[in-house]
Design an enzyme around this catalytic site. Structure first.
Site, short mmCIF file in Angstrom:
data_model
loop_
_atom_site.label_atom_id
_atom_site.label_comp_id
_atom_site.label_asym_id
_atom_site.label_seq_id
_atom_site.Cartn_x
_atom_site.Cartn_y
_atom_site.Cartn_z
N ASN A 136 38.14 45.35 44.40
CA ASN A 136 39.13 44.57 45.41
C ASN A 136 40.66 44.97 45.27
O ASN A 136 41.14 45.08 44.21
CB ASN A 136 38.98 43.02 44.86
CG ASN A 136 39.82 42.30 45.53
OD1 ASN A 136 40.53 42.77 46.63
ND2 ASN A 136 40.01 40.90 45.08
N TRP A 137 40.59 45.80 46.39
CA TRP A 137 42.08 46.44 46.21
C TRP A 137 43.20 45.56 46.42
O TRP A 137 44.42 45.93 46.32
CB TRP A 137 42.15 47.58 47.37
CG TRP A 137 41.49 48.82 47.24
CD1 TRP A 137 40.69 48.94 46.02
CD2 TRP A 137 41.22 50.09 48.01
NE1 TRP A 137 39.83 50.25 46.13
CE2 TRP A 137 40.25 50.73 47.54
CE3 TRP A 137 41.67 50.33 49.24
CZ2 TRP A 137 39.73 51.92 47.92
CZ3 TRP A 137 41.38 51.36 49.88
CH2 TRP A 137 40.36 52.34 49.06
N LYS A 138 42.88 44.38 46.89
CA LYS A 138 43.83 43.10 46.98
C LYS A 138 45.03 43.93 48.04
O LYS A 138 44.84 44.74 48.81
CB LYS A 138 44.76 42.94 45.74
CG LYS A 138 43.46 42.06 44.87
CD LYS A 138 44.00 41.53 43.79
CE LYS A 138 42.85 41.11 42.74
NZ LYS A 138 43.18 40.22 41.64
N HIS A 150 38.43 33.90 46.89
CA HIS A 150 38.98 34.43 45.79
C HIS A 150 40.20 33.41 45.39
O HIS A 150 40.81 32.56 46.18
CB HIS A 150 39.84 35.67 46.20
CG HIS A 150 40.17 36.60 44.92
ND1 HIS A 150 41.37 36.22 44.46
CD2 HIS A 150 39.75 37.66 44.41
CE1 HIS A 150 41.43 37.02 43.30
NE2 HIS A 150 40.49 37.91 43.07
N GLU A 208 43.10 33.69 44.41
CA GLU A 208 44.53 34.10 44.94
C GLU A 208 44.32 33.24 46.45
O GLU A 208 45.53 32.92 46.88
CB GLU A 208 44.74 35.54 45.19
CG GLU A 208 44.98 36.12 43.57
CD GLU A 208 44.79 37.62 43.60
OE1 GLU A 208 44.42 38.26 44.30
OE2 GLU A 208 44.66 37.84 42.30
N GLU A 263 35.08 34.41 38.39
CA GLU A 263 36.36 35.11 38.00
C GLU A 263 37.25 33.95 37.35
O GLU A 263 37.71 33.09 38.02
CB GLU A 263 37.10 35.54 39.22
CG GLU A 263 36.13 36.74 39.93
CD GLU A 263 37.15 37.62 40.73
OE1 GLU A 263 37.22 38.74 40.58
OE2 GLU A 263 38.12 37.27 41.01
N GLY A 288 44.30 39.78 36.40
CA GLY A 288 45.36 40.62 36.44
C GLY A 288 46.21 40.36 34.98
O GLY A 288 47.39 40.81 35.09
N SER A 340 40.22 41.15 34.76
CA SER A 340 40.44 42.18 33.72
C SER A 340 39.29 43.30 33.32
O SER A 340 39.39 43.46 32.11
CB SER A 340 41.40 41.82 32.71
OG SER A 340 42.61 41.07 33.27
N GLY A 380 39.57 44.34 40.03
CA GLY A 380 40.98 44.49 40.82
C GLY A 380 41.70 45.68 40.42
O GLY A 380 41.46 46.90 40.91
O1 LIG Z 1 39.07 40.41 42.55
C1 LIG Z 1 39.24 41.11 41.46
C2 LIG Z 1 39.67 40.09 40.37
O2 LIG Z 1 40.82 39.21 40.95
C3 LIG Z 1 40.20 40.60 39.06
O3 LIG Z 1 41.14 41.34 39.30
P1 LIG Z 1 41.69 42.19 37.94
O4 LIG Z 1 40.58 43.22 37.59
O5 LIG Z 1 43.15 42.97 38.41
O6 LIG Z 1 42.02 41.15 36.90
#
Ligand SMILES: O=C[C@H](O)COP(=O)(O)O
Length: 250
Positions: A12-14, A97, A99, A168, A174, A212, A233
């Site tokens: 997930n590149w966000k 998600h 977020e 998650e 993060g 994470s 992420g």
């Molecule tokens: O979609 C992915 C998650 O929000 C995990 O993000 P992260 O691996 O940066 O903690």
């Protein structure tokens, strides 16, 4: 999982990347991903779908988006429909998600509708569930994730085995704090039981862990009985780290 099924690793590149860095990352990853590795996908910001499609078509990698509108079509400025994602051959879309739930007010009802739109367009929704730290400390983890998944099951019962679920824990996203393999497996087992109660095909649903996940902890997490992959992420933006996670899942 109930039978042999390839694990699924989704990056997930966000809201990261640009045309040049996306291409550089994918060109390094692509040759390393084959039919022998686990299934690998990247979920990218909508403006990059066309370029990612052009790069990945014909490769073993899949691509997808990070959100989809709950509406089918019409006067919804700024929204992207499931049909639009399908135009770019998106295989997956992340829905719900934390977020999106936290910063954009998405509720369980919105998430269920988004999953429905994706499924109707032939796109696999990756349905995210997870508790906050406060909820965990109050002992509400199971109740929260079951409520979040129940909304999606309720709206999509007939095709619930077509979804992917991502657990998650919000406190692990993060933050560098990962759920222990035991903590994650416990919640995954709860989600699996809920899916089994809703569908005879629940064992084919991938339940991903996210929060994470990194090169150092992926192997132990992925060794758990009900952890069928990862939603990654930060580490998905670093080629070497993402490849280590893929290797741990293959
Ligand atoms: O979609 C992915 C998650 O929000 C995990 O993000 P992260 O691996 O940066 O903690």
């Amino acid at each position: 999982m109930g039978f042999h099924m390839k694990k699924l690793i989704v990056g997930n590149w966000k809201m990261n990347g640009d045309l040049a860095s996306n291409a550089a990352l994918l060109q390094t990853l692509m040759p390393k991903i084959t039919s022998a590795t686990c299934t690998v996908a990247v979920c990218v910001a909508a403006p990059y779908l066309a370029s990612v499609q052009a790069l990945l078509s014909g490769s073993a990698m899949q691509w997808g988006a990070q959100d989809v509108s709950q509406h089918e079509v019409g006067a919804y400025t700024g929204e992207v429909s499931a049909a639009m994602l399908r135009d770019f051959s998106a295989r997956y879309v992340i829905v719900g998600h934390s977020e999106r739930r936290q910063y954009h007010g998405e509720t369980d009802v919105h998430v269920a509708l988004k999953a429905q739109r994706a499924l109707a367009a032939g796109i696999t929704p990756i349905v995210c569930v997870g508790e906050t730290l406060a909820e965990r400390e109050l002992g509400q983890t199971e109740e929260i994730v079951k409520r979040q998944l129940a909304a999606v099951i309720h709206a999509n019962g007939h095709c619930i085995s077509e979804i992917v679920v991502a657990y998650e824990p919000v406190w692990a996203i993060g933050t560098g704090k990962t759920a222990s393999p035991e903590q994650a497996q416990h919640v995954h087992a709860v989600l699996r039981a809920q899916l089994r109660a809703a569908s005879a095909h629940a064992d084919k649903v991938h339940i991903l862990y996210g929060g994470s996940m990194n090169a150092a902890n992926a192997q132990q997490l992925l060794a758990q009985a009900d952890i069928d992959g990862g939603l990654v992420g930060g580490a998905s933006l670093k080629t070497a780290d993402f490849l280590s996670i893929i290797a741990a899942a293959s």
